[in-house]
Design an enzyme around this catalytic site. Structure first.
Site, short mmCIF file in Angstrom:
data_model
loop_
_atom_site.label_atom_id
_atom_site.label_comp_id
_atom_site.label_asym_id
_atom_site.label_seq_id
_atom_site.Cartn_x
_atom_site.Cartn_y
_atom_site.Cartn_z
N LYS A 111 0.93 -1.16 -0.04
CA LYS A 111 -0.08 -0.03 0.15
C LYS A 111 0.98 1.13 -0.18
CE LYS A 111 -4.27 -1.81 0.12
NZ LYS A 111 -3.84 -3.25 -0.40
C1 LIG Z 1 -10.06 -2.12 -1.31
C2 LIG Z 1 -9.50 -2.87 -0.35
N1 LIG Z 1 -10.19 -3.15 0.97
C3 LIG Z 1 -9.81 -3.68 2.01
C4 LIG Z 1 -8.35 -4.21 2.13
C5 LIG Z 1 -7.98 -5.21 3.06
O1 LIG Z 1 -6.60 -4.54 3.55
P1 LIG Z 1 -5.71 -5.54 4.33
O2 LIG Z 1 -5.22 -6.45 3.23
O3 LIG Z 1 -4.82 -4.73 4.92
O4 LIG Z 1 -6.55 -6.47 5.44
C6 LIG Z 1 -7.57 -4.12 0.93
C7 LIG Z 1 -5.95 -4.57 0.87
O5 LIG Z 1 -5.69 -4.98 -0.05
C8 LIG Z 1 -8.22 -3.34 -0.20
O6 LIG Z 1 -7.29 -3.28 -1.26
#
Ligand SMILES: Cc1ncc(COP(=O)(O)O)c(C=O)c1O
Length: 356
Positions: free
Chosen positions: A179
């Site tokens: 990210k």
């Molecule tokens: C649009 C979106 N929502 C939620 C998430 C979830 O985040 P994490 O991978 O930190 O749990 C991501 C991560 O890839 C995402 O791109």
């Protein structure tokens, strides 16, 4: 191969992690609190609550808003699956609204028709770091008194009409390794609502305010100080990295002629988590991806299928037709846009894409 993403980890991150290791406070030390302050500053909110991931941020936000079984939550099918899973974790029903061709984001003109007496919340997703049309989303949410939970996992620093995403409703961010602010794993909830922030803080740590006194059932969704230390060092460079992403995107858009390049509307501050082109008109995307890989250009397909087409979700929500999301899922290719790209990399990407 030019990678599709590449965290830029330097001496500051290494030093910050070592300091935490040497402090003996691997969790619940100072770093998490400092990171929360920084996120609140970046997002222009009164509070920020760190969590173990973007997924747990969404999960906590939904619980804190009181969403549960029997409730419906409107969202986009064109997202990472975590958006939808979080709705399922709390026993609510996702209701999908199709997306706009130009922005890849939820089409606000279609939300109204999806609202029922059971609807409790809307989760717009600022996909690829590009803000949703928030005026229109807020208008519908306000009219039906719905909670607004922004999935800003990919969009830290993005703005809509000058205002940071994550400040319109309850913001949920991801600090996953790829990210724009990477910590390895991590998440953040942003809000102006004191009671909601308090509830999220308790929920992330077993409902515990005073040691071993539990106000309600909670979870272990805490962030470690090691992750917070990395994220703090990365947040120090967020403006620099975002500026580089914007410059890279501007170069790609100015030089790519063979495929549909992403558009940015007036008043939308894109942070280019992904730079996503479309191979449209029934052209062969797999062949395009192969050819880019042969030319040394890494790619990503975000996402090869919209959420409603996965079997376990179809079994829950039934067969639905969302033609734009279905089409975009067949056409998108994300190209490297990260701040680690050199001018030579950019030229190599443009040359490979224009040869398609
Ligand atoms: C649009 C979106 N929502 C939620 C998430 C979830 O985040 P994490 O991978 O930190 O749990 C991501 C991560 O890839 C995402 O791109």
């Amino acid at each position: 191969m030019i990678p599709i993403s590449k965290p830029l980890i330097g001496e500051a991150e290494k030093k910050a992690v070592l300091e935490v290791l040497e402090s003996g406070m691997l969790v619940q030390g100072r770093r998490v609190a400092q990171l929360e302050e920084r996120f609140a500053e970046v997002c222009g909110t009164r509070y920020a609550v760190a969590t173990s991931s973007g997924t747990t941020a969404l999960h906590l936000a939904l619980i804190a808003h009181g969403i549960g079984p029997g409730d419906e939550v409107i969202t986009t099918p064109f997202t990472f699956i975590a958006t939808v899973n979080a709705i399922l974790f709390v026993g609510a029903q996702p209701v999908f609204v199709d997306v706009e061709e130009e922005s890849f984001n939820i089409d606000p003109s279609l939300i109204e028709a999806a609202v029922t007496p059971r609807t409790q919340a809307i989760i717009p997703v600022h996909l690829y770091g590009y803000p949703c049309d928030m005026d229109a989303v807020i208008e519908t949410a306000g009219r039906h008194n719905l909670a607004l939970i922004e999935d800003a996992a990919q969009a830290i620093g993005a703005t809509y009409k000058g205002r940071p995403v994550g400040s319109f409703g309850t913001g949920c961010f991801s600090l996953y390794a790829t990210k724009n602010v990477p910590a390895g794993e991590g998440g953040m909830i942003t809000t102006d609502n004191e009671a909601l922030a308090d509830r999220c803080r308790l929920l992330r740590s077993h409902g515990m305010r005073r040691r071993y006194h539990y106000e309600f059932m909670g979870y272990n969704f805490r962030m470690t100080d090691l992750h917070a230390a990395i994220a703090l060092a990365q947040t120090d460079r967020l403006e620099e990295f975002t500026a580089k992403r914007r410059a890279n995107a501007a170069y790609l858009s100015a030089h790519i002629t063979s495929v549909v390049t992403p558009q940015v509307r007036e008043g939308y501050g894109h942070v280019w988590h992904q730079y996503t082109v479309r191979v449209d008109g029934g052209r062969d995307r797999d062949a395009a991806v192969c050819s880019l890989h042969e030319a040394g250009v890494g790619t990503g397909i975000f996402y090869p299928a919209p959420a409603h087409q996965h079997d376990y979700i179809r079994n829950l929500v039934g067969q639905v037709s969302l033609p734009m999301a279905e089409r975009l899922a067949q056409e998108v290719i994300s190209l490297p846009v990260h701040p680690g790209l050199s001018q030579a990399d950019l030229e190599q990407i443009v040359e490979a894409v224009n040869r398609l």
